[in-house]
Design a protein around this motif. Sequence first.
Motif, PDB file in Angstrom:
ATOM      1  N   HIS A  36      38.919  35.947  34.540  1.00 35.07           N
ATOM      2  CA  HIS A  36      38.539  34.727  33.831  1.00 35.07           C
ATOM      3  C   HIS A  36      39.310  34.596  32.521  1.00 35.07           C
ATOM      4  O   HIS A  36      39.724  33.489  32.144  1.00 35.07           O
ATOM      5  CB  HIS A  36      37.035  34.712  33.555  1.00 35.07           C
ATOM      6  N   ALA A  37      39.518  35.705  31.820  1.00 34.04           N
ATOM      7  CA  ALA A  37      40.273  35.660  30.565  1.00 34.04           C
ATOM      8  C   ALA A  37      41.706  35.189  30.814  1.00 34.04           C
ATOM      9  O   ALA A  37      42.239  34.359  30.067  1.00 34.04           O
ATOM     10  CB  ALA A  37      40.274  37.038  29.904  1.00 34.04           C
TER      11      ALA A  37
ATOM     12  N   CYS B 264      48.684  37.576  38.344  1.00 37.92           N
ATOM     13  CA  CYS B 264      47.802  38.513  37.632  1.00 37.92           C
ATOM     14  C   CYS B 264      46.335  38.222  37.953  1.00 37.92           C
ATOM     15  O   CYS B 264      45.535  39.158  38.118  1.00 37.92           O
ATOM     16  CB  CYS B 264      48.035  38.405  36.123  1.00 37.92           C
ATOM     17  N   ILE B 265      45.996  36.933  38.047  1.00 30.52           N
ATOM     18  CA  ILE B 265      44.623  36.544  38.374  1.00 30.52           C
ATOM     19  C   ILE B 265      44.245  37.048  39.764  1.00 30.52           C
ATOM     20  O   ILE B 265      43.159  37.592  39.982  1.00 30.52           O
ATOM     21  CB  ILE B 265      44.457  35.012  38.282  1.00 30.52           C
ATOM     22  N   GLU B 266      45.166  36.885  40.706  1.00 29.14           N
ATOM     23  CA  GLU B 266      44.895  37.321  42.080  1.00 29.14           C
ATOM     24  C   GLU B 266      44.712  38.838  42.152  1.00 29.14           C
ATOM     25  O   GLU B 266      43.918  39.323  42.954  1.00 29.14           O
ATOM     26  CB  GLU B 266      46.051  36.874  42.977  1.00 29.14           C
TER      27      GLU B 266
ATOM     28  N   HIS C  21      38.840  41.871  41.369  1.00 26.37           N
ATOM     29  CA  HIS C  21      37.812  42.911  41.343  1.00 26.37           C
ATOM     30  C   HIS C  21      37.246  43.116  39.944  1.00 26.37           C
ATOM     31  O   HIS C  21      36.293  43.873  39.755  1.00 26.37           O
ATOM     32  CB  HIS C  21      38.394  44.233  41.860  1.00 26.37           C
ATOM     33  N   LYS C  22      37.854  42.419  38.959  1.00 29.61           N
ATOM     34  CA  LYS C  22      37.378  42.457  37.571  1.00 29.61           C
ATOM     35  C   LYS C  22      37.196  41.017  37.097  1.00 29.61           C
ATOM     36  O   LYS C  22      38.096  40.451  36.453  1.00 29.61           O
ATOM     37  CB  LYS C  22      38.372  43.193  36.666  1.00 29.61           C
ATOM     38  N   PRO C  23      36.052  40.398  37.407  1.00 32.63           N
ATOM     39  CA  PRO C  23      35.844  38.969  37.111  1.00 32.63           C
ATOM     40  C   PRO C  23      36.087  38.593  35.650  1.00 32.63           C
ATOM     41  O   PRO C  23      36.673  37.539  35.371  1.00 32.63           O
ATOM     42  CB  PRO C  23      34.383  38.752  37.501  1.00 32.63           C
TER      43      PRO C  23
END
Length: 413
Positions: free
Chosen positions: A194-195, A182-184, A188-190
């Motif tokens: 981060h959350a 999901c992080i990868e 495009h949505k930092p």
Amino acid sequence: MLNDLHMTDALMEVVSNAREKANRHGERFNIFSILRVHRNEAETHSRFLHELLKPLGRHGEGRAFLQLFLENILGLQASGEGRYRVSRELATEEKRRVDIVIESPDTIVGIELKIDALDQMAQLYDYYHELERRAGGEKRIVLVYLTLDGKSPSAMSLNGLGKEKVVCLSFAEDVSRWLQGCIEKSQHKPALAHAIQQYQQLISNLTGRGGTMNDLVAGELSSDLERFKEALEVEKSLPKAKASVQQLFWQELREALEAQFGVTPSVYGGKSIAAITKDYYTKNRNNKHVGLKIPICSLGDLNICLYVNLYHAIHYGLRVEDTSGIAVSSPDLKGVVRNEMGKGNAVADGEADWLVCYYYNPVAGDDEKIINFDNFSSAAIGLLDDEVRRTLIADMVAHQVELAAQAKALCSR
């Protein structure tokens, strides 16, 4: 008290260096831990996972995260057609609630997650048959049992349901791997990435995986013969040192309760306070509960008693005993107590033979006050400080006096 426990300068240096390395990139700054919601199954873990899985979740990534979970974790082919519905706290006919349910035109997935909560009687059995009822013979049924380490459910929870009907997943491996995916997909949505990373770090902290202080200390010790020998000596002393801290807690708690109630609390689970504290760290504790108890009032042939119990963590509250002094369940009385006092905050509060059970006074406490003598939590370590110990015991006894007064009011009706 702890004269037998000696930490050399070399060992102290190892621990200090490990602490610094473990926080090199700010890993200890975790928003979930800071807000003290890191172990809350329903309001933290279930909510966060549900939000990521929802196609219409606030992440704005549609079915991307759901598809990753279904295909990469459960091995299910996510259909490109049809609507996916993801819900929380799905009510069953048995008045239970399945934590998360994913439903598509051809599959229904139920997820039961466990952080600290214990298995309940016939829990997974009921969940499977609820999913089966909703599937109506037209959908594939997948029941997931999600725990920190991927352990198998208890026979009590299965209640005859075949183990092959339950998929066991772990936060440590499966959820962490899914979160990484999901992080990868969120680069495009930092803020979103981060959350998710913060939650992934929380999982790492809870499961003790990778880059923790324990890992770093172990690495240092395993490569230094002399420090390893020193650590072994400390290890030999730890059970005795822990027992000393626990014994002092029980002694002072007993004195405080006696001063308040005018009667000496009796010890159960062993012959004396010295015996239960020594045995706690030297004998198998499976299904063994120890502590103090005081009779409060009577209702017919039943006695309502104040119990302070230890299994992993200290918890206290009201229980019912029969004439032989055995704790028994009293559903009707428990219902009355629930209406008058509400629910407790300890895991044991859900057990039939507790009328109400707490780890701490919810009015003036939080989960950092949970005294866990099994993993020796920060609250347990704090007992070494005389002022901290006396304050914590005073707060606990004050709450117990309130519970006893409420019990006496019920008995007098």
